[in-house]
Design a protein around this motif. Structure first.
Motif, PDB file in Angstrom:
ATOM      1  N   PRO A   1       6.800   7.455  -1.428  1.00  0.00           N
ATOM      2  CA  PRO A   1       6.662   7.337   0.024  1.00  0.00           C
ATOM      3  C   PRO A   1       5.662   6.280   0.464  1.00  0.00           C
ATOM      4  O   PRO A   1       5.683   5.841   1.615  1.00  0.00           O
ATOM      5  CB  PRO A   1       6.206   8.737   0.453  1.00  0.00           C
ATOM      6  N   PHE A   2       4.789   5.850  -0.436  1.00  0.00           N
ATOM      7  CA  PHE A   2       3.742   4.888  -0.077  1.00  0.00           C
ATOM      8  C   PHE A   2       4.123   3.445  -0.429  1.00  0.00           C
ATOM      9  O   PHE A   2       3.419   2.514  -0.063  1.00  0.00           O
ATOM     10  CB  PHE A   2       2.438   5.253  -0.773  1.00  0.00           C
ATOM     11  N   ALA A   3       5.231   3.283  -1.154  1.00  0.00           N
ATOM     12  CA  ALA A   3       5.645   1.944  -1.583  1.00  0.00           C
ATOM     13  C   ALA A   3       6.806   1.406  -0.755  1.00  0.00           C
ATOM     14  O   ALA A   3       7.317   0.323  -1.045  1.00  0.00           O
ATOM     15  CB  ALA A   3       6.028   1.970  -3.062  1.00  0.00           C
ATOM     16  N   ALA A   4       7.219   2.136   0.262  1.00  0.00           N
ATOM     17  CA  ALA A   4       8.357   1.714   1.076  1.00  0.00           C
ATOM     18  C   ALA A   4       8.041   0.426   1.826  1.00  0.00           C
ATOM     19  O   ALA A   4       6.873   0.097   2.080  1.00  0.00           O
ATOM     20  CB  ALA A   4       8.725   2.816   2.064  1.00  0.00           C
ATOM     21  N   GLY A   5       9.097  -0.309   2.182  1.00  0.00           N
ATOM     22  CA  GLY A   5       8.909  -1.556   2.920  1.00  0.00           C
ATOM     23  C   GLY A   5       8.182  -2.582   2.083  1.00  0.00           C
ATOM     24  O   GLY A   5       8.560  -2.869   0.946  1.00  0.00           O
ATOM     25  N   ASP A   6       7.098  -3.120   2.626  1.00  0.00           N
ATOM     26  CA  ASP A   6       6.319  -4.112   1.882  1.00  0.00           C
ATOM     27  C   ASP A   6       5.237  -3.478   1.018  1.00  0.00           C
ATOM     28  O   ASP A   6       4.435  -4.180   0.400  1.00  0.00           O
ATOM     29  CB  ASP A   6       5.691  -5.131   2.834  1.00  0.00           C
ATOM     30  N   GLY A   7       5.212  -2.136   0.978  1.00  0.00           N
ATOM     31  CA  GLY A   7       4.253  -1.440   0.124  1.00  0.00           C
ATOM     32  C   GLY A   7       2.832  -1.455   0.633  1.00  0.00           C
ATOM     33  O   GLY A   7       1.889  -1.188  -0.120  1.00  0.00           O
ATOM     34  N   ALA A   8       2.650  -1.736   1.938  1.00  0.00           N
ATOM     35  CA  ALA A   8       1.299  -1.882   2.488  1.00  0.00           C
ATOM     36  C   ALA A   8       0.485  -0.597   2.385  1.00  0.00           C
ATOM     37  O   ALA A   8      -0.730  -0.650   2.157  1.00  0.00           O
ATOM     38  CB  ALA A   8       1.370  -2.336   3.945  1.00  0.00           C
ATOM     39  N   ALA A   9       1.138   0.555   2.553  1.00  0.00           N
ATOM     40  CA  ALA A   9       0.393   1.824   2.517  1.00  0.00           C
ATOM     41  C   ALA A   9      -0.227   2.042   1.143  1.00  0.00           C
ATOM     42  O   ALA A   9      -1.420   2.343   1.024  1.00  0.00           O
ATOM     43  CB  ALA A   9       1.321   2.981   2.876  1.00  0.00           C
ATOM     44  N   GLU A  10       0.566   1.885   0.120  1.00  0.00           N
ATOM     45  CA  GLU A  10       0.044   2.069  -1.240  1.00  0.00           C
ATOM     46  C   GLU A  10      -0.989   1.002  -1.572  1.00  0.00           C
ATOM     47  O   GLU A  10      -2.057   1.303  -2.119  1.00  0.00           O
ATOM     48  CB  GLU A  10       1.187   2.019  -2.249  1.00  0.00           C
ATOM     49  N   ARG A  11      -0.674  -0.246  -1.245  1.00  0.00           N
ATOM     50  CA  ARG A  11      -1.580  -1.341  -1.563  1.00  0.00           C
ATOM     51  C   ARG A  11      -2.939  -1.142  -0.890  1.00  0.00           C
ATOM     52  O   ARG A  11      -3.992  -1.374  -1.507  1.00  0.00           O
ATOM     53  CB  ARG A  11      -0.963  -2.669  -1.108  1.00  0.00           C
ATOM     54  N   GLY A  12      -2.930  -0.672   0.362  1.00  0.00           N
ATOM     55  CA  GLY A  12      -4.186  -0.433   1.063  1.00  0.00           C
ATOM     56  C   GLY A  12      -5.022   0.642   0.404  1.00  0.00           C
ATOM     57  O   GLY A  12      -6.246   0.491   0.271  1.00  0.00           O
ATOM     58  N   MET A  13      -4.386   1.735  -0.012  1.00  0.00           N
ATOM     59  CA  MET A  13      -5.118   2.811  -0.671  1.00  0.00           C
ATOM     60  C   MET A  13      -5.687   2.353  -2.011  1.00  0.00           C
ATOM     61  O   MET A  13      -6.838   2.666  -2.352  1.00  0.00           O
ATOM     62  CB  MET A  13      -4.199   4.030  -0.856  1.00  0.00           C
ATOM     63  N   VAL A  14      -4.881   1.610  -2.767  1.00  0.00           N
ATOM     64  CA  VAL A  14      -5.325   1.128  -4.077  1.00  0.00           C
ATOM     65  C   VAL A  14      -6.507   0.176  -3.926  1.00  0.00           C
ATOM     66  O   VAL A  14      -7.527   0.294  -4.632  1.00  0.00           O
ATOM     67  CB  VAL A  14      -4.156   0.441  -4.819  1.00  0.00           C
ATOM     68  N   GLU A  15      -6.394  -0.769  -3.001  1.00  0.00           N
ATOM     69  CA  GLU A  15      -7.488  -1.731  -2.796  1.00  0.00           C
ATOM     70  C   GLU A  15      -8.755  -1.036  -2.313  1.00  0.00           C
ATOM     71  O   GLU A  15      -9.868  -1.392  -2.745  1.00  0.00           O
ATOM     72  CB  GLU A  15      -7.043  -2.793  -1.790  1.00  0.00           C
TER      73      GLU A  15
END
Length: 235
Positions: free
Chosen positions: A153-167
């Motif tokens: 659910p966090f990698a959908a689209g451009d993956g911004a949600a997952e990328r933000g949490m990881v960073e």
């Protein structure tokens, strides 16, 4: 039982990051051709691989996309008693610029060294789209499964949600990440970096090795992930 087997199969797929890709040999028609490939999972939970245009397995896939990926537990003392998963799949090369960029951003977090040879040495991203799964959880625990992968659910689209949490975790919470490493008994010879987050857990990269740690409960929102990570850091 199949739901439990699917969960164990998916966790094996998440815990590992390399497998044996078998393709239909063009040089030796009728024979399977096996090669070792690293992989990470895309937004659909399907294996994403980066392979050279001149590699034999790439030539094979261009002629016939039907393939399999065999994944087994790393360093298993008894390979026949350990879990292993065979994915029967159709391999598709990514061709749309947006898909390639999203795949690259994700794959680089898992395999940073790939950034150089992807751009310079004519490597392409391919996705293994599942047809069926064969999971063996040990002696007598044999299952054919139609559904194993879960969309992230966090990698959908451009993956911004997952990328933000990881960073955010890598930039601001290095002590928490070190605590996850210690709690899991992972090798601490090099600093760990978070590579990805899914609804069931997260990946840490230590050197060139990847390790997946599960959440106590599935998380469907960034807030749920934050609460789970805080709870794990507190032990």
């Amino acid at each position: 039982m199949s739901a439990e087997a699917a969960k164990h199969a998916r966790q094996l797929l998440l815990k590992e990051y390399r497998g044996v890709l078998s393709t239909h040999s063009q040089a030796m028609p009728g024979f399977p051709f096996g090669s070792v490939v690293p992989y990470c999972l895309d937004a659909e939970g399907w294996p994403l691989i980066l392979i050279s245009r001149i590699a034999q397995h790439t030539r094979n896939l261009k002629a016939d996309g039907r393939c399999s990926l065999l994944v087994g537990e790393r360093a298993a003392a008894d390979v026949q008693a350990a879990g292993r998963l065979t994915l029967l799949a159709e391999a598709r090369q990514l061709s749309e610029a947006a898909d390639i960029e999203a795949a690259a951003q994700r794959y680089y977090r898992y395999f940073p060294e790939s950034r150089d040879y992807h751009r310079v040495h004519d490597f392409d991203f391919w996705r293994l789209e599942p047809v069926r799964w064969r999971y063996i959880g040990g002696f007598g625990a044999i299952h054919w499964l139609d559904r194993v992968a879960l969309a992230n659910p966090f990698a959908a689209g451009d993956g911004a949600a997952e990328r933000g949490m990881v960073e955010h975790m890598n930039d601001d919470h290095a002590p928490a990440i070190a605590r996850y490493v210690a709690q899991a008994g992972l090798p601490g010879t090099e600093p760990a970096q978070m590579a990805g987050i899914d609804s069931e857990g997260f990946h840490l990269r230590i050197g060139q090795a990847l390790h997946w740690l599960p959440f106590a409960e599935p998380c469907e929102t960034p807030l749920a992930v934050r609460q789970a990570l805080v709870a794990m850091a507190r032990g």
